[in-house]
Design an enzyme around this catalytic site. Structure first.
Site, PDB file in Angstrom:
ATOM      1  N   HIS A  53       7.999 -27.200  -1.931  1.00 30.25           N
ATOM      2  CA  HIS A  53       7.369 -28.082  -2.401  1.00 30.25           C
ATOM      3  C   HIS A  53       6.223 -27.554  -3.524  1.00 30.25           C
ATOM      4  CE1 HIS A  53       9.646 -31.092  -0.166  1.00 30.25           C
ATOM      5  NE2 HIS A  53       9.519 -30.188   0.690  1.00 30.25           N
ATOM      6  N   GLU A  56       0.810  -1.278  -0.024  1.00 30.87           N
ATOM      7  CA  GLU A  56       0.110  -0.005   0.177  1.00 30.87           C
ATOM      8  C   GLU A  56       0.923   1.172   0.094  1.00 30.87           C
ATOM      9  OE1 GLU A  56      -4.472  -0.693   1.900  1.00 30.87           O
ATOM     10  OE2 GLU A  56      -2.941   0.549   3.220  1.00 30.87           O
ATOM     11  N   LYS A 104     -13.809   0.313  -4.211  1.00 35.30           N
ATOM     12  CA  LYS A 104     -15.072   0.760  -3.339  1.00 35.30           C
ATOM     13  C   LYS A 104     -16.112   1.426  -4.307  1.00 35.30           C
ATOM     14  CE  LYS A 104     -12.328   1.432   0.941  1.00 35.30           C
ATOM     15  NZ  LYS A 104     -11.986   2.388   1.933  1.00 35.30           N
TER      16      LYS A 104
END
Ligand code: PA5
Length: 434
Positions: A306, A285, A423
């Site tokens: 793995h 951010e 948003k």
């Protein structure tokens, strides 16, 4: 580098890419970036309150938090922290790193970290009929995910304890005066704590946002803050070789300029997985804007050796790797011997009596050698033992580093304009009234 606050930064694994002279050449820019922060002249300077936070917390503040935590311990077995992003990741990271709540302290649950109904249903199921409290954390007081979880859990709390009883069991941590949560808390008479105006969410772990839930869980918050305070002093050093935040910022930026645009934080200690998540938020951010930024990714080894290990060893060479290692965990677990006649069928007797920590450390050293040979520049942050002090220092070191590193990139490390875009779109689809 010498260990600072129990953490040793080792950059020798980057020497094939960045020479001592290269780092020396970066020193003036690093100092200039750090000076912008200290002098408050950088973009986003209204959010620099985290810089001296460890030294600003007063005895009264500690006492208020400890008293509130004692009340919660007395009447509750569950404590639900509601928040998203910077409003929960710090406390969760520290709690997980320390192995969860101390004996006799409430179990901490986290809600409002997304909109997944299965996850919230599990929290509701766990709380039903139990003595629980809610700690609602939102700086803006308007974020959808925690607001939905709060309304849902509050309704259940009110059903169980009545409106007044529920109000006594709710703590709200929010902005001084703005936002829906502040208004609700005032009207309903909740216990409240303030998130200072000049501290952004992802830098708020040493405010009540982190300290209240951690104190409830029995974490020594004074030691946590003391660790951050010592690290703050170390991270003021002008000499880069004595300043882990400056050195870390310089190395990752120097590598970024050479095309190593993804930083993978790898740990061999699964309890540090949420610290990696906190780190990803802090760096993602703060840096990812204006077309710039190192993409922060993480792996937990040996598990991910793995799966993602193949890519790190052999895939596209744009990765730089930062190991976050713990030499001594808390367990003394050793490999048992198998001396019976015809035994040792698994061939493990060569490890008899070795601690798992020792074997895990060798796995780290071996993996680092392998990744170096695969052309991955490697930095290490080596910790002897995880304690509240060390973890407080580690998180502060990352905060300082991201401030410097963001300025080296030329961005404002303290805003997050991109977060608003999803948003807007989501609220449009949901038909939110304007
Ligand atoms: O770092 C940040 O500012 C964000 O990640 C916020 O912490 C997150 O979006 C939650 O915001 P709020 O506390 O306002 O609900």
């Amino acid at each position: 580098m010498k260990a600072v606050g129990g953490i040793r930064l080792d950059v020798t694994g980057t020497e094939n890419f960045l020479s001592a002279a290269d780092l020396q050449a970066m020193a003036p820019a690093v100092l200039a970036a750090a000076a912008e922060l200290e002098q408050g002249t950088c973009p986003g300077s209204e959010y620099l309150g985290w810089l001296d936070l460890p030294d600003r917390i007063t005895e009264e503040e500690f006492q208020a938090i400890e008293a509130s935590a004692a009340r919660a311990r007395e009447d509750s077995s569950l404590y639900v922290v509601i928040g998203i992003g910077g409003s929960y990741l710090g406390s969760r990271a520290i709690l997980d790193a320390l192995g969860g709540s101390a004996e006799g302290c409430p179990e901490i649950l986290f809600a409002g970290t997304g909109l997944c109904s299965a996850s919230l249903s599990r929290v509701l199921k766990k709380c039903k009929g139990r003595d629980f409290r809610i700690c609602m954390i939102s700086k803006s007081g308007t974020t959808l995910e925690p607001a939905v979880a709060f309304r849902t859990l509050r309704t259940m709390l009110e059903d169980q304890f009545g409106k007044e009883g529920a109000a006594e069991r709710i703590t709200a941590i929010t902005d001084t005066s703005r936002g829906a949560l502040r208004q609700l808390a005032t009207e309903e008479g909740y216990e409240t704590y303030i998130i200072p105006d000049n501290v952004g969410g992802r830098f708020s772990v040493l405010t009540p946002v982190g300290l209240v839930p951690l104190a409830v869980a029995g974490v020594d918050v004074r030691a946590l803050v003391a660790g951050a305070s010592s690290m703050r002093k170390a991270c003021l050093a002008e000499d880069m070789s004595a300043n882990p935040a400056h050195m870390y910022a310089a190395v990752r930026h120097g590598l970024y300029q050479q095309g190593f645009t993804t930083e993978v934080m790898s740990t061999f200690h699964s309890d540090l997985q949420t610290v990696q998540e906190w780190w990803k938020q802090l760096f993602g951010e703060s840096e990812g804007k204006g077309g710039e930024g190192i993409f922060p990714a993480s792996t937990v080894f040996t598990t991910d050796l793995h799966s993602l290990g193949q890519y790190v060893q052999d895939g596209k060479r744009n990765l730089q790797e930062t190991f976050l290692c713990v030499r001594n965990a808390v367990s003394e677990l050793t490999v048992p011997g198998d001396e019976a006649e015809g035994g040792n069928l698994d061939g493990l007797n060569y490890l008899t009596g070795r601690t798992l920590d020792d074997i895990n450390w060798k796995a780290y050293e071996g993996t680092k050698n392998a990744h170096l040979s695969g052309g991955v520049p490697c930095t290490s942050l080596e910790i002897d033992r995880i304690t509240p002090e060390v973890i407080g220092g580690l998180l502060f070191m990352f905060e300082k580093a991201v401030g410097v590193s963001g300025r080296l990139l030329g961005v404002n490390p303290f805003d997050q304009p991109g977060v608003e875009t999803y948003k807007k779109e989501m609220f449009r689809l949901l038909g939110k009234p304007s």
